[in-house]
Write a protein that holds these residues in place. Sequence first.
Motif, PDB file in Angstrom:
ATOM      1  N   TYR A 102       0.815  -1.217   0.000  1.00  0.00           N
ATOM      2  CA  TYR A 102       0.000   0.000   0.000  1.00  0.00           C
ATOM      3  C   TYR A 102       0.848   1.267   0.000  1.00  0.00           C
ATOM      4  CZ  TYR A 102       0.890  -0.578   5.045  1.00  0.00           C
ATOM      5  OH  TYR A 102       1.472  -0.751   6.268  1.00  0.00           O
ATOM      6  N   TYR A 103       2.109   1.149  -0.355  1.00  0.00           N
ATOM      7  CA  TYR A 103       2.986   2.317  -0.279  1.00  0.00           C
ATOM      8  C   TYR A 103       2.868   3.159  -1.542  1.00  0.00           C
ATOM      9  CZ  TYR A 103       4.852   0.022   3.772  1.00  0.00           C
ATOM     10  OH  TYR A 103       4.962  -0.565   4.993  1.00  0.00           O
ATOM     11  N   GLN A 104       2.130   4.238  -1.423  1.00  0.00           N
ATOM     12  CA  GLN A 104       1.992   5.169  -2.541  1.00  0.00           C
ATOM     13  C   GLN A 104       3.367   5.708  -2.935  1.00  0.00           C
ATOM     14  OE1 GLN A 104      -1.003   5.965  -3.926  1.00  0.00           O
ATOM     15  NE2 GLN A 104      -2.491   5.257  -2.404  1.00  0.00           N
ATOM     16  N   SER A 105       4.229   5.870  -1.960  1.00  0.00           N
ATOM     17  CA  SER A 105       5.561   6.429  -2.247  1.00  0.00           C
ATOM     18  C   SER A 105       6.371   5.525  -3.161  1.00  0.00           C
ATOM     19  CB  SER A 105       6.351   6.612  -0.947  1.00  0.00           C
ATOM     20  OG  SER A 105       5.577   7.245   0.032  1.00  0.00           O
ATOM     21  N   PHE A 106       6.047   4.246  -3.161  1.00  0.00           N
ATOM     22  CA  PHE A 106       6.824   3.300  -3.945  1.00  0.00           C
ATOM     23  C   PHE A 106       6.149   2.954  -5.279  1.00  0.00           C
ATOM     24  CE2 PHE A 106       8.637   1.847   0.324  1.00  0.00           C
ATOM     25  CZ  PHE A 106       9.816   2.576   0.152  1.00  0.00           C
ATOM     26  N   GLY A 107       5.172   3.716  -5.658  1.00  0.00           N
ATOM     27  CA  GLY A 107       4.584   3.519  -6.979  1.00  0.00           C
ATOM     28  C   GLY A 107       3.359   2.625  -6.987  1.00  0.00           C
ATOM     29  N   GLU A 148       4.203   5.965   5.812  1.00  0.00           N
ATOM     30  CA  GLU A 148       2.900   5.378   5.453  1.00  0.00           C
ATOM     31  C   GLU A 148       2.562   4.151   6.295  1.00  0.00           C
ATOM     32  OE1 GLU A 148       1.733   5.056   1.300  1.00  0.00           O
ATOM     33  OE2 GLU A 148       3.663   5.905   0.705  1.00  0.00           O
ATOM     34  N   TYR A 149       3.565   3.657   7.043  1.00  0.00           N
ATOM     35  CA  TYR A 149       3.403   2.368   7.693  1.00  0.00           C
ATOM     36  C   TYR A 149       2.194   2.335   8.638  1.00  0.00           C
ATOM     37  CZ  TYR A 149       5.039  -2.172   9.248  1.00  0.00           C
ATOM     38  OH  TYR A 149       5.148  -3.510   9.483  1.00  0.00           O
ATOM     39  N   ASN A 150       2.108   3.309   9.505  1.00  0.00           N
ATOM     40  CA  ASN A 150       1.081   3.283  10.537  1.00  0.00           C
ATOM     41  C   ASN A 150       0.115   4.457  10.469  1.00  0.00           C
ATOM     42  OD1 ASN A 150       1.660   0.934  12.213  1.00  0.00           O
ATOM     43  ND2 ASN A 150       3.611   1.931  12.651  1.00  0.00           N
ATOM     44  N   GLY A 151       0.652   5.626  10.158  1.00  0.00           N
ATOM     45  CA  GLY A 151      -0.119   6.847  10.349  1.00  0.00           C
ATOM     46  C   GLY A 151      -1.369   6.934   9.502  1.00  0.00           C
ATOM     47  N   PRO A 171      -1.546  11.497  -2.555  1.00  0.00           N
ATOM     48  CA  PRO A 171      -2.037  10.507  -1.579  1.00  0.00           C
ATOM     49  C   PRO A 171      -1.313  10.580  -0.237  1.00  0.00           C
ATOM     50  CG  PRO A 171      -0.763   9.426  -3.324  1.00  0.00           C
ATOM     51  CD  PRO A 171      -0.967  10.858  -3.749  1.00  0.00           C
ATOM     52  N   LEU A 172      -0.107  11.114  -0.231  1.00  0.00           N
ATOM     53  CA  LEU A 172       0.652  11.111   1.018  1.00  0.00           C
ATOM     54  C   LEU A 172       0.074  12.067   2.054  1.00  0.00           C
ATOM     55  CD1 LEU A 172       4.266  10.859  -0.432  1.00  0.00           C
ATOM     56  CD2 LEU A 172       2.771   9.037   0.402  1.00  0.00           C
ATOM     57  N   LEU A 173      -0.821  12.955   1.637  1.00  0.00           N
ATOM     58  CA  LEU A 173      -1.457  13.857   2.598  1.00  0.00           C
ATOM     59  C   LEU A 173      -2.654  13.222   3.295  1.00  0.00           C
ATOM     60  CD1 LEU A 173      -1.465  17.119   0.452  1.00  0.00           C
ATOM     61  CD2 LEU A 173       0.103  16.535   2.326  1.00  0.00           C
ATOM     62  N   TRP A 174      -3.098  12.093   2.801  1.00  0.00           N
ATOM     63  CA  TRP A 174      -4.413  11.597   3.200  1.00  0.00           C
ATOM     64  C   TRP A 174      -4.344  10.341   4.050  1.00  0.00           C
ATOM     65  CZ3 TRP A 174      -9.061  13.975   1.598  1.00  0.00           C
ATOM     66  CH2 TRP A 174      -8.884  15.062   0.733  1.00  0.00           C
ATOM     67  N   TYR A 212     -11.965  13.705   6.458  1.00  0.00           N
ATOM     68  CA  TYR A 212     -10.771  13.337   5.687  1.00  0.00           C
ATOM     69  C   TYR A 212     -10.095  14.566   5.091  1.00  0.00           C
ATOM     70  CZ  TYR A 212     -12.582   8.533   5.890  1.00  0.00           C
ATOM     71  OH  TYR A 212     -13.023   7.305   6.316  1.00  0.00           O
ATOM     72  N   GLU A 213     -10.911  15.480   4.600  1.00  0.00           N
ATOM     73  CA  GLU A 213     -10.343  16.691   4.001  1.00  0.00           C
ATOM     74  C   GLU A 213      -9.709  17.574   5.068  1.00  0.00           C
ATOM     75  OE1 GLU A 213     -14.194  16.996   2.140  1.00  0.00           O
ATOM     76  OE2 GLU A 213     -13.258  17.679   0.271  1.00  0.00           O
ATOM     77  N   ALA A 214     -10.368  17.702   6.202  1.00  0.00           N
ATOM     78  CA  ALA A 214      -9.809  18.496   7.293  1.00  0.00           C
ATOM     79  C   ALA A 214      -8.469  17.906   7.730  1.00  0.00           C
ATOM     80  CB  ALA A 214     -10.797  18.527   8.469  1.00  0.00           C
ATOM     81  N   ASN A 215      -8.423  16.593   7.841  1.00  0.00           N
ATOM     82  CA  ASN A 215      -7.210  15.911   8.267  1.00  0.00           C
ATOM     83  C   ASN A 215      -6.093  16.084   7.244  1.00  0.00           C
ATOM     84  OD1 ASN A 215      -5.402  13.433   8.442  1.00  0.00           O
ATOM     85  ND2 ASN A 215      -6.548  13.256  10.360  1.00  0.00           N
ATOM     86  N   ALA A 216      -6.438  15.983   5.973  1.00  0.00           N
ATOM     87  CA  ALA A 216      -5.416  16.133   4.927  1.00  0.00           C
ATOM     88  C   ALA A 216      -4.882  17.568   4.897  1.00  0.00           C
ATOM     89  CB  ALA A 216      -6.001  15.755   3.563  1.00  0.00           C
ATOM     90  N   PHE A 217      -5.781  18.528   5.067  1.00  0.00           N
ATOM     91  CA  PHE A 217      -5.346  19.917   5.106  1.00  0.00           C
ATOM     92  C   PHE A 217      -4.371  20.120   6.253  1.00  0.00           C
ATOM     93  CE2 PHE A 217      -5.370  24.254   6.513  1.00  0.00           C
ATOM     94  CZ  PHE A 217      -5.451  25.019   5.364  1.00  0.00           C
ATOM     95  N   ALA A 218      -4.718  19.576   7.403  1.00  0.00           N
ATOM     96  CA  ALA A 218      -3.870  19.765   8.582  1.00  0.00           C
ATOM     97  C   ALA A 218      -2.486  19.171   8.344  1.00  0.00           C
ATOM     98  CB  ALA A 218      -4.528  19.125   9.813  1.00  0.00           C
ATOM     99  N   ARG A 219      -2.423  18.001   7.742  1.00  0.00           N
ATOM    100  CA  ARG A 219      -1.126  17.400   7.465  1.00  0.00           C
ATOM    101  C   ARG A 219      -0.332  18.278   6.490  1.00  0.00           C
ATOM    102  NH1 ARG A 219      -0.626  11.020   6.546  1.00  0.00           N
ATOM    103  NH2 ARG A 219      -2.059  11.298   8.306  1.00  0.00           N
ATOM    104  N   TRP A 220      -1.054  18.760   5.491  1.00  0.00           N
ATOM    105  CA  TRP A 220      -0.408  19.641   4.510  1.00  0.00           C
ATOM    106  C   TRP A 220       0.168  20.883   5.195  1.00  0.00           C
ATOM    107  CZ3 TRP A 220      -2.278  24.593   3.175  1.00  0.00           C
ATOM    108  CH2 TRP A 220      -1.653  25.194   2.070  1.00  0.00           C
TER     109      TRP A 220
END
Lengths: 422, 422, 422, 422
Positions: A77-82, A370-373, D235-238, D287-295
């Motif tokens: 599920y690692y988006q970072s890895f493609g 991405e592992y846990n968060g 995807p890494l923000l979500w 989900y959007e609030a959470n992604a914004f916060a991470r961003w």
Amino acid sequence: MNRDELTSKFSTVRVMTEEICRPLQTEDYVIQSMTDVSPPKWHLGHTTWFFERVILQEFTPSYKPLNDQYYFIFNSYYQSFGDRVARDIRGTLSRPTVEEVYRYRDAINKRVIDLLGAADDKMYQKIAPLVELGLHHEQQHQELLVTDIKHILSMNPLRPTYKARKTSAGGREPAQSFVAFDEQVFCLGADQNGFSWDNERPQHKVFVNKFSLMNRPVTNGEYMEFMNDGGYTNPLLWLSDGWDTVGSQQWNAPLYWEKVKDSWQVMTLGGLQPVEPAEPVTHVSYYEANAFARWAGKRLPTESEWELAAKVHQVSADKGNFLDERAFHPVAAVKNNGPLLQMMGDVWEWTGSSYLPYPGYQQERGPLGEYNGKFMSNQMVLRGGSCATPRNHIRSTYRNFFQCDKRWQFTGFRLASDTNER
Amino acid sequence: MNRDELTSKFSTVRVMTEEICRPLQTEDYVIQSMTDVSPPKWHLGHTTWFFERVILQEFTPSYKPLNDQYYFIFNSYYQSFGDRVARDIRGTLSRPTVEEVYRYRDAINKRVIDLLGAADDKMYQKIAPLVELGLHHEQQHQELLVTDIKHILSMNPLRPTYKARKTSAGGREPAQSFVAFDEQVFCLGADQNGFSWDNERPQHKVFVNKFSLMNRPVTNGEYMEFMNDGGYTNPLLWLSDGWDTVGSQQWNAPLYWEKVKDSWQVMTLGGLQPVEPAEPVTHVSYYEANAFARWAGKRLPTESEWELAAKVHQVSADKGNFLDERAFHPVAAVKNNGPLLQMMGDVWEWTGSSYLPYPGYQQERGPLGEYNGKFMSNQMVLRGGSCATPRNHIRSTYRNFFQCDKRWQFTGFRLASDTNER
Amino acid sequence: MNRDELTSKFSTVRVMTEEICRPLQTEDYVIQSMTDVSPPKWHLGHTTWFFERVILQEFTPSYKPLNDQYYFIFNSYYQSFGDRVARDIRGTLSRPTVEEVYRYRDAINKRVIDLLGAADDKMYQKIAPLVELGLHHEQQHQELLVTDIKHILSMNPLRPTYKARKTSAGGREPAQSFVAFDEQVFCLGADQNGFSWDNERPQHKVFVNKFSLMNRPVTNGEYMEFMNDGGYTNPLLWLSDGWDTVGSQQWNAPLYWEKVKDSWQVMTLGGLQPVEPAEPVTHVSYYEANAFARWAGKRLPTESEWELAAKVHQVSADKGNFLDERAFHPVAAVKNNGPLLQMMGDVWEWTGSSYLPYPGYQQERGPLGEYNGKFMSNQMVLRGGSCATPRNHIRSTYRNFFQCDKRWQFTGFRLASDTNER
Amino acid sequence: MNRDELTSKFSTVRVMTEEICRPLQTEDYVIQSMTDVSPPKWHLGHTTWFFERVILQEFTPSYKPLNDQYYFIFNSYYQSFGDRVARDIRGTLSRPTVEEVYRYRDAINKRVIDLLGAADDKMYQKIAPLVELGLHHEQQHQELLVTDIKHILSMNPLRPTYKARKTSAGGREPAQSFVAFDEQVFCLGADQNGFSWDNERPQHKVFVNKFSLMNRPVTNGEYMEFMNDGGYTNPLLWLSDGWDTVGSQQWNAPLYWEKVKDSWQVMTLGGLQPVEPAEPVTHVSYYEANAFARWAGKRLPTESEWELAAKVHQVSADKGNFLDERAFHPVAAVKNNGPLLQMMGDVWEWTGSSYLPYPGYQQERGPLGEYNGKFMSNQMVLRGGSCATPRNHIRSTYRNFFQCDKRWQFTGFRLASDTNER
């Protein structure tokens, strides 16, 4: 850990994974019996991909992967890895074959061991924590292998057996009682000693109100009382989402239970056997645990309560029933020298806590962030490990997590109460 | 057929099935890549079950099945024969293993041959037609094995090859032309000579209006013209159900086609290769055939028209491209001594006729009545056999049938017209 | 038709549509009780849009639509006319209000009538056939209004009544018998006299084998025998698709039937009433009709057989039970001077023929080509009209069509046989 | 509250509900535009059913309901009160009509007022708290009415307006800053003074680590920066569940936003208008609030943090933008005399806390125990009320809750941080 220790641990863990698969037929390695389950050969490949992609690829100059497509096939599920194969069609891939996957393991094992030996100190400092993390990752998949194999074999009308087992003697478990704790400010989470996942950190203060915790997990016998009292037919006992699930999934007992001529039998990795009343109930969802607790006039413990109790009473994994015991099934509690039984091993215990970040939580840097968060929504925390967990993988701060309706893990629970009962 | 002939044919057909599977890895036997596809080992088992359940069980006193559960696992859709594994989870069964299935085949083969030898004449008269029917049934599964294996391997990112093949020479197919037929009363269906399925009978009169039939199937080259002309983006060319399917399935080319750097490639059982314009287009649905025909200002032939043309011109399977050729792919048409090319073999041809009973239709007596009759809704008739059909399985009266959206068979089509064009 | 006749017919038909809606409350106009059903106000708007979009927009210079958005809201399925509200969310639109829709009708009525009066002869020749077609289109929606209103009201726990009705006297229907026909070449389809849809043309020759046709539709009483004999629980009576539908929809009786204290009641537009054995069974699917026929040892007639019988015996709509009778329910057959009863009116009769183009079929030119042709897959033909059909809308060549699982129309059936029984 | 006060409050609240519906057309009352939305007439009926079923039925000897079926139609989710219309088909019921529902309200209003007047003191003590609870319940449905009406009208291609509104002046909001709080043990939850829901109780101690809270909610302008920075495509923000939802729902902006010629417009209850950068962003999911916060390198506050801040700074509802203001839309923040702006009103603020029971939680006794407790899974807590909340309904301890993917409420968020920033 120094290089020798780490190399040795690497080999030990990697071998253990393969040992779990030894009783399988080639065909068993290929099956995905439901979306949550992965084919055993995928687990074998994915845990290997982890070392190749996260370590070899990053730390070996001009690294050439064994097979480009494995990066696609074995990414979870690692988006970072493609890109990756969609999770729900892992069971449509006959290739690579089981033999090719084992060859893949051997090749990557050799490369990792070579790298551990050849790295200069500066690089070793970078690599070693990742190798260690990769081994903890692999141990998680060892547990998944056991539970996935169980699901795969249990679905089959021929009822194949993973490992013959004797039915337990049928002893009597210690009576239910409660251990009281006073209100206090407590330090929750892992300190900096030893390995821990990012989600166990940072250690931080929480206020825990007075509570009592049950001395052992709820047993099959107790659960059958709930069932006999109409537990699965009374909506007032259930969370709303839980009641919807009871209806849509037509639940009337834990997973793997079946009524054979008026008595309950249960599929185990050792075949069909009578439900043993003294054993901890397992393969129940959070919804079932929650409904049972309401029926019993109690509740589930929070993860703070569970961890506080574990730390106060210094529960240890040493005597627990883990993967290392090769029982592949929880066993009845027996009295020992502490008030809290089976905190470690046997069954994962559902808590009443959602899986959320601790105050000050920092996810791992880089792709392993991405592992846990990213799973911190719609899941509940479970504590304590199970009979499928490697003993040296568990600790009192360990946070496992699953959605409320999952049942294919060795999941059970113990009760808690707001009062200081005994 | 006398006993020796039948026994010999029995062995030949049974061996052929296994020969189709010879290039497979054990893992390939287990996969169900979509609901329409069955795992190859299931085909091997089901065709065996057919002989055991339909013949041995019924005609052997106090017959004891090899394994009770096989009756459950290998029943396809016969309500008369009891419960069965739901079709869409055939791919969740790792057991019986491939080796066990082959042992099952051997054991039943021996029993059937013994029975054919030992039966008295009266019983032989009863058994022989069922054995023959069972062999025709097995030949249908030979074709399914080829198409299912193709689907299983094509889904795999590693793109495994079933059998290496040379790309065809790239010749030029004969130009499109039409063969005219006058209106007439025609006898449709099979007479009493030789084997036929119940759905081909009884032979009966139909009135066929004048029409013209294309000399050969539509080619990839012609189909690409349709695509380049916006065939997949113009709703006015499509049946309403077809247009919905184009949208939901996101079709923009036949199954197995993929765009690689601006040119169309196609997955074959011999691997990925360029789309060859001269070859008949295949792996298209009824909807696509129908849309192409509307785009071309023509229509699909009815099954009456197709069969009339085949009978008038005495088309024969002798020279066709069938399973026996082991090409596993349609080839470009070549001129020969008749006006109608490739009526037999290469690709099944969609007709514009729904699969419905002929006037006076009587389904087989007993459980085999379920064989054909109950599928007579929501399917269209295809005629002529394909490169995956055994040559001696096909005939001009043969009615194949699939739902309008199916594409994983070797399905193509030729055009027809209401006028007497040439 | 001359201008006066056409104008008069236009007014008559348009008024009839509104008369059907008169018993409704404003709220009833808004509901879409399932995807097949459209809100009554949508029917009112769509039939009006048809005249505006197909005629006024095309034949009025610089025409300005009443409301641009109505072109989007009231288009049903015409790709040629641009985008449209997805069919399954028609019930999410509260606006335009019912009153606005009636104003829309009035405005367009006026414009159409003005255009019919003002057009020069050349234009009138173009417009008149489209107006006539639009009126036939509107009559189809009159029938849908009746069946949709029935569904909307029947779903409601308050069981509102559309129009009070007296329970029928409970007479005895004529005994079941069969009328024999010899084999013959027969001219199927509509000739050039009078209005017909494109799908009824061209008239063409078909060969009809000898057959017998039942004197009247199957009754509730006969259908209850089928039910009592386990009709809904025996898979061997059913088409495979039909049996799947019985399971997924949990059918155990015709639509609108319900068991009240051990006796069958049926929701009608006049409220709940006892099932009357002498009445034709209605609201059954093709699957149910087919299963009944198999149970009875008979089959459904083809559309050729039905039409041949209708033409030979010159059945007429004059005495039938149609929308004009305002019974809104089929009635028991009564003897009259012909051998075939209730061929016209009461219930649409499922035939065993798929809805496919006739040889030589040409769809209407232009956008109206979408009217019939694109639905020629996965549907069966029904013949004869029902108690919800306007009398002057039906004829012996009329082809109605629905999917095999539809039940909300007034659908019934009569039996046929391959032999010349009586 | 004494009888007069309670009776007066009863009338005021009941009238307010009807006032909200006054701008509607009859047709608007009937629509269920998605499962989460209920038809306005259902809200009117359900809030009335609450008083009839919970109070009149229980406390009036031999009470006869106005209409038996209303108990079935207007029950929402109370298993204790028997069966109910499935939630997702509330929009298929045209009856009772709007007028009948209003008559139902009038009749029950009269009966409740009569009962309040006629009850002896002992009974009044029982009834009064239930009436008060029923009024708080009705206020919740007032908010739902506003948001459901917004959804119903926004779905309509005609874009009807609920209430004309002037576009706001476009002022400039106060700059983003953070308010610091030290770690402390804090008393979370409601005390015994005044009305509170069971889920706000008991007040209990929690340990809150040091944190900082943003001075005002995140604005549209800030949110557009997130969007312009690829917020919806990274995807890494979500959260993993959030990213799945982005994909399946094809989200690329908050609900009700649409791109019109390169600029963002938003549907409001006053029609389509430009997105105003200074206004709080609303109609975003967790989900959007959470992604914004991470961003933004921040996180969402916990509910403990939010409530602590609210109590410390004694935020009050007096000046907030609530339903009472009839703006039906959040407005830009303006400086006032406290450091924390818009804690109350404008938009509900997503917290990072799951909706779970407080330590010592006791659900209401009897059927009303179903009110809050059974929803304590898979939902997140929101705080502070919105522009659709009645002012006297909100308080600093109030816990609202929704699933992570819901967007049709007026939901926004403010950020928090683990450090003591400013």
